[in-house]
Enzyme design. Structure first.
Site, PDB file in Angstrom:
ATOM      1  N   ALA A  35      10.874 -37.126  -7.484  1.00  0.00           N
ATOM      2  CA  ALA A  35      10.965 -37.522  -8.812  1.00  0.00           C
ATOM      3  C   ALA A  35      10.888 -39.216  -8.872  1.00  0.00           C
ATOM      4  O   ALA A  35      11.551 -39.758  -8.286  1.00  0.00           O
ATOM      5  CB  ALA A  35      12.118 -37.097  -9.490  1.00  0.00           C
TER       6      ALA A  35
ATOM      7  N   ARG B 282      12.372 -24.128  -5.044  1.00  0.00           N
ATOM      8  CA  ARG B 282      13.463 -23.589  -3.952  1.00  0.00           C
ATOM      9  C   ARG B 282      13.412 -22.040  -3.745  1.00  0.00           C
ATOM     10  O   ARG B 282      13.996 -21.723  -2.834  1.00  0.00           O
ATOM     11  CB  ARG B 282      14.852 -24.182  -4.337  1.00  0.00           C
TER      12      ARG B 282
ATOM     13  N   GLU C 234       1.003  -1.173  -0.066  1.00  0.00           N
ATOM     14  CA  GLU C 234       0.015   0.008   0.036  1.00  0.00           C
ATOM     15  C   GLU C 234       0.628   1.314  -0.017  1.00  0.00           C
ATOM     16  O   GLU C 234       0.584   2.328  -0.602  1.00  0.00           O
ATOM     17  CB  GLU C 234      -0.816   0.008   1.160  1.00  0.00           C
TER      18      GLU C 234
ATOM     19  N   GLY D 182      15.010 -38.408   1.524  1.00  0.00           N
ATOM     20  CA  GLY D 182      14.514 -39.652   0.664  1.00  0.00           C
ATOM     21  C   GLY D 182      13.306 -40.448   1.148  1.00  0.00           C
ATOM     22  O   GLY D 182      12.394 -39.627   1.842  1.00  0.00           O
TER      23      GLY D 182
END
Length: 348
Positions: free
Chosen positions: A155, A184, A51, A283
């Site tokens: 993936a 990222r 603003e 993982g």
């Protein structure tokens, strides 16, 4: 009537994504006689609010704001923080109408809308509110749940493997990989387990043009990374390691947190350190632990098939009657790869 202007405010607010955390991205538009005469967005943490940027730009051009309408994605603040209250500036400017996408969920924000109304300014609320809430989901989660917004990114092959039978996992997907670096750039921190560091030795950096590197978080319960050199520990990076091993040693600049390493403790600690969003990258064990907390899953699928290999969520087990369910929010494809944004289905 105001939807097209709010859409523009949302669009320019996105320019602050990844740079204003843990503040929300905010966009503001000033309209007079049906035309946009000034714009502004919150550019970085500690910087001027949207603003203020829009109003000061208009003033520099010597524009008369008397009777103008301000369209802003988030309720204007009415408290002294790193910047003065936006409400005071709006009242002084001569603006007579303010259109707000959503109210500020942070109780310390004060009562901006009520103050504007007390000074004779008309306030319209809830314009494109769902879209604004999506824009501010990191901030909303941080304020209301006292933890970071959680994303799981993986993936996988078409048959759900993130590594082959020999443990090799690099370049399962390739064409859609630039999207990882965009993620990222937006998230405050990225987390991996010690196994991923040992296997892949990742830097966990953002390699998009003008990108911002996230805080690197490593879950090293046993301290197996102690007294070893890895790319994730490079100097000039903010690195946080969670471990149960009091004797584990890491480079001096690394923030070592000795804890039980439960997901709850990790999230609480990161919240206290100002982390509003966490991208969980690996993982399989880590994916399994964070699954119940996931606010979104970013799934990158290749059309390759491994057969035997490591499953994405290898350490969880659910029955066919009540498995976690996600709805497909977004899909992008190349000739051999698929990207899906998955959101948890309502539990109602």
């Amino acid at each position: 009537m105001y939807e097209k202007f709010m859409k523009r405010a949302i669009e320019i607010a996105k320019k602050g994504l990844g740079r204003v955390n843990p503040n929300p991205p905010v966009g503001a538009i000033i309209v007079k006689n049906g035309k946009i005469i000034s714009e502004g967005f919150h550019p970085y943490f500690g910087g001027p609010h949207a603003e203020r940027v829009a109003i000061e730009r208009a003033k520099k051009k010597e524009m008369d704001l008397a009777g103008a309408t301000l369209i802003v994605t988030l309720e204007p603040c009415d408290h002294h923080g790193k910047t003065p209250p936006c409400t005071d500036l709006i009242i002084e400017s001569g603006i007579k109408e303010v259109v707000v996408g959503m109210r500020d969920p942070n109780p310390v924000s004060g009562k901006g809308i009520e103050k504007l109304k007390k000074h004779g300014i008309k306030v319209i609320e809830g314009v494109l509110e769902n879209e604004v809430k999506k824009l501010c989901e990191f901030f909303i989660t941080s304020v209301t749940k006292k933890r970071p917004f959680i994303a799981i990114k993986y993936a996988s092959t078409l048959d759900g493997k993130i590594a082959d039978a020999n443990g090799k996992s690099k370049w399962i997907t390739h064409r859609l990989r630039p999207r990882v670096h965009k993620l990222r750039n937006f998230y405050s921190a990225v987390l991996v387990g010690a196994g991923t560091v040992l296997k892949d030795n990742p830097r966990l950096t953002c390699r998009t043009k003008n990108g911002r590197n996230p805080i690197r978080v490593v879950l090293d319960r046993k301290g197996i990374l102690s007294e070893k050199n890895f790319k994730v520990f490079e100097k000039n990076a903010r690195v946080i390691v969670f471990t149960q091993n009091e004797r584990a040693k890491y480079p001096e600049h690394v923030e070592k947190v000795i804890t039980d390493c439960s997901v709850e403790t990790i999230l609480k600690t990161l919240h206290e350190k100002g982390v509003d969003s966490l991208l969980v990258e690996g993982g399989s064990d880590v994916f399994s632990e964070f699954l119940k907390y996931a606010d979104v899953i970013y799934a990158f699928y290749s059309t390759k098939i491994f057969g035997k290999g490591l499953d994405v969520f290898s350490n969880v087990q659910f029955s066919v009657e009540e498995p976690p369910r996600f709805e497909i929010a977004r899909v992008k494809t190349s000739d051999t790869e698929i990207f899906m944004e998955l959101r948890p289905c309502s539990q109602e």
